[in-house]
Write an enzyme that holds these catalytic residues in place. Structure first.
Site, PDB file in Angstrom:
ATOM      1  N   GLY A 159       0.529  -1.124   0.047  1.00  0.00           N
ATOM      2  CA  GLY A 159       0.146   0.065   0.048  1.00  0.00           C
ATOM      3  C   GLY A 159       0.673   1.141  -0.233  1.00  0.00           C
ATOM      4  O   GLY A 159       1.923   1.399  -0.542  1.00  0.00           O
ATOM      5  N   ILE A 160       0.487   2.462   0.834  1.00  0.00           N
ATOM      6  CA  ILE A 160       1.105   3.722   0.763  1.00  0.00           C
ATOM      7  C   ILE A 160       2.381   3.496   1.446  1.00  0.00           C
ATOM      8  O   ILE A 160       3.451   4.020   0.962  1.00  0.00           O
ATOM      9  CB  ILE A 160       0.102   4.391   1.668  1.00  0.00           C
ATOM     10  N   ARG A 201       4.782  -6.498   9.475  1.00  0.00           N
ATOM     11  CA  ARG A 201       4.574  -7.945  10.245  1.00  0.00           C
ATOM     12  C   ARG A 201       4.635  -9.072   9.462  1.00  0.00           C
ATOM     13  O   ARG A 201       4.690 -10.117   9.712  1.00  0.00           O
ATOM     14  CB  ARG A 201       3.180  -7.855  10.769  1.00  0.00           C
ATOM     15  N   VAL A 242       3.555  -2.465  15.662  1.00  0.00           N
ATOM     16  CA  VAL A 242       3.354  -1.228  16.437  1.00  0.00           C
ATOM     17  C   VAL A 242       2.538  -1.231  17.340  1.00  0.00           C
ATOM     18  O   VAL A 242       2.624  -0.469  18.306  1.00  0.00           O
ATOM     19  CB  VAL A 242       3.101   0.046  15.300  1.00  0.00           C
ATOM     20  N   GLY A 290      -1.625   1.165   9.719  1.00  0.00           N
ATOM     21  CA  GLY A 290      -2.861   1.442  10.272  1.00  0.00           C
ATOM     22  C   GLY A 290      -3.639   0.217   9.927  1.00  0.00           C
ATOM     23  O   GLY A 290      -3.826  -0.268   8.912  1.00  0.00           O
ATOM     24  N   TYR A 345     -11.778   4.738  13.991  1.00  0.00           N
ATOM     25  CA  TYR A 345     -10.768   5.046  12.787  1.00  0.00           C
ATOM     26  C   TYR A 345     -10.458   6.575  12.836  1.00  0.00           C
ATOM     27  O   TYR A 345      -9.393   7.177  12.764  1.00  0.00           O
ATOM     28  CB  TYR A 345     -10.956   4.679  11.459  1.00  0.00           C
ATOM     29  N   LYS A 394      -7.299   8.915  13.807  1.00  0.00           N
ATOM     30  CA  LYS A 394      -6.547  10.009  12.835  1.00  0.00           C
ATOM     31  C   LYS A 394      -6.503  11.392  13.148  1.00  0.00           C
ATOM     32  O   LYS A 394      -5.772  12.124  12.967  1.00  0.00           O
ATOM     33  CB  LYS A 394      -7.161   9.719  11.616  1.00  0.00           C
TER      34      LYS A 394
END
Ligand code: NDP
Length: 236
Positions: free
Chosen positions: A15-16, A36, A51, A79, A142, A146
């Site tokens: 992903g990002i 992970r 984390v 996340g 969420y 954030k």
């Protein structure tokens, strides 16, 4: 000329995060990712860490710093989502998302600050979301996690700003990753309609903003929230 830095990206196996790590590698930095599972991009060092576990973060820092030198740039990207409406949201749905997204960033930033204070230099970028500012039905957990990142970055800025350390937040809108692939076609079409740009972004479009914020040209930017959302949040 770009100064080569030692960079850590959490959740850099897909992903990002993967894209951010890839862009730092492309720009010639020494890059480590925590994961992970899986691997970071070619040219990066992958280290196992979760984390939600401070001891595993500490072990990752020791391993990375032994291989690449003191970490100067930290991107807290790892996340998760656990979406459901408030009435159905369990305490575990709420706390597990906070524990990964907000407390996870706290653990990584706290560990990184040690070396940054010693070096009197550091760049911290926290990956938030447009919904941290905008709110989102079905994402009380969420969205709260954030928003919390903004208070974290701004307080770090006030505490450590005089020591050459900046802390900023990037707030992406909808990005094409596994996270948004979970949305149904109908939901995706609906969201697209509400985005002024009329499309989702690629992870690379977030990555290039993150690397810029960590670079020399952004040295005087701290405590800022930079939206990368095609206009969805209207600058919030
Ligand atoms: P993905 O679901 O594709 O990837 C999430 C990454 O976080 C994975 O590398 C995952 O590791 C890692 N991760 C999750 N939990 C932990 C943990 N406990 N410890 C270590 N790593 C963990 O997400 P995206 O790439 O889409 O999102 C990246 C960040 O950007 C997230 O913070 C997300 O909230 C944010 N964001 C994403 C948007 C989007 O539209 N996609 C929009 C706005 C913000 P593993 O592979 O091991 O599970």
């Amino acid at each position: 000329m770009t100064i080569a830095r030692t960079v850590l990206v959490t959740g850099g196996n897909r992903g990002i995060g993967f894209s951010i790590a890839e862009e730092f590698v492309r720009q010639g930095h020494r890059v480590a990712v925590t994961a992970r599972s899986g691997q970071g991009p070619e040219g990066s060092l992958t280290v196992r860490a979760d984390v939600t576990d401070a001891a595993s973060i500490d072990a990752a820092f020791i391993e990375i710093e032994a291989a690449l030198g003191p970490i100067e740039v930290v991107i807290a990207n790892a996340g998760i989502t656990r979406d459901t409406l408030l009435m159905r949201m369990t305490e575990d749905d709420f706390t597990s998302v906070i524990d990964t997204n907000l407390s996870g960033a706290f653990r990584v930033v706290k560990r990184a600050s040690k070396g940054m204070l010693k070096a009197r230099f550091g760049r911290i970028v926290l990956i938030s979301s447009v919904v941290g500012l905008y709110g989102s039905a079905g994402q009380v957990n969420y969205s709260a996690s954030k928003s919390g990142l903004i208070g974290l970055a701004r307080s770090v800025t006030r505490e450590l700003g005089a020591r050459g350390i900046t802390a900023n937040v990037v707030a992406p809108g909808f990005i094409e990753t596994d996270m948004t692939a979970q949305l149904s076609e109908a939901q995706q079409a609906d969201y697209r309609k509400s985005i002024p740009a009329g499309r989702f972004a690629t992870p690379g479009e977030v990555a290039r903003v993150v690397t810029w914020l960590a670079g020399e040209d952004a040295a005087y930017i701290s405590g800022a929230v930079i939206p990368v959302d095609g206009g969805l949040g209207m600058g919030h």
